[in-house]
Design a protein around this motif. Structure first.
Motif, PDB file in Angstrom:
ATOM      1  N   SER A  84      54.354  73.393  67.558  1.00  0.00           N
ATOM      2  CA  SER A  84      54.003  73.440  66.136  1.00  0.00           C
ATOM      3  C   SER A  84      53.692  72.049  65.608  1.00  0.00           C
ATOM      4  O   SER A  84      54.085  71.045  66.192  1.00  0.00           O
ATOM      5  N   ARG A  85      52.971  72.023  64.488  1.00  0.00           N
ATOM      6  CA  ARG A  85      52.627  70.777  63.804  1.00  0.00           C
ATOM      7  C   ARG A  85      52.276  71.109  62.369  1.00  0.00           C
ATOM      8  O   ARG A  85      51.981  72.252  62.037  1.00  0.00           O
ATOM      9  N   ILE A  86      52.302  70.105  61.500  1.00  0.00           N
ATOM     10  CA  ILE A  86      51.903  70.270  60.109  1.00  0.00           C
ATOM     11  C   ILE A  86      50.377  70.165  60.053  1.00  0.00           C
ATOM     12  O   ILE A  86      49.791  69.281  60.674  1.00  0.00           O
ATOM     13  N   THR A  88      53.032  74.642  58.346  1.00  0.00           N
ATOM     14  CA  THR A  88      53.304  74.431  59.759  1.00  0.00           C
ATOM     15  C   THR A  88      52.530  75.467  60.560  1.00  0.00           C
ATOM     16  O   THR A  88      52.619  76.659  60.272  1.00  0.00           O
ATOM     17  N   THR A 136      52.034  77.145  64.214  1.00  0.00           N
ATOM     18  CA  THR A 136      52.715  77.330  65.493  1.00  0.00           C
ATOM     19  C   THR A 136      51.795  78.081  66.438  1.00  0.00           C
ATOM     20  O   THR A 136      51.315  79.165  66.094  1.00  0.00           O
TER      21      THR A 136
END
Length: 66
Positions: free
Chosen positions: A32-34, A23, A25
């Motif tokens: 946030s994102r993968i 993840t 951030t």
């Protein structure tokens, strides 16, 4: 937790479905994102990590169970 920065010059259309590395951030916004892709011993990501502060991260990247 690892520190680094991300520098893009491409767009991976499969990222929302296939990203699985970690993840990310954004410090400024908290969004946030993968990001990244990991399968067996392949690791692909646009994130540039700083290993000096946390050398154990290298061990965890290269000594994981598939």
């Amino acid at each position: 937790v690892a520190r680094g920065h991300e520098f893009h010059h491409a767009r991976w259309l499969e990222e929302p479905e296939r990203a699985n590395a970690w993840t990310v951030t954004r410090r400024r916004t908290g969004a946030s994102r993968i990001e990244g892709f990991r399968k067996q011993r392949l690791h692909a990501s646009f994130v540039h990590l700083h290993f000096g502060a946390h050398p154990d991260i290298l061990r965890s990247l290269f000594n994981f169970e598939s």
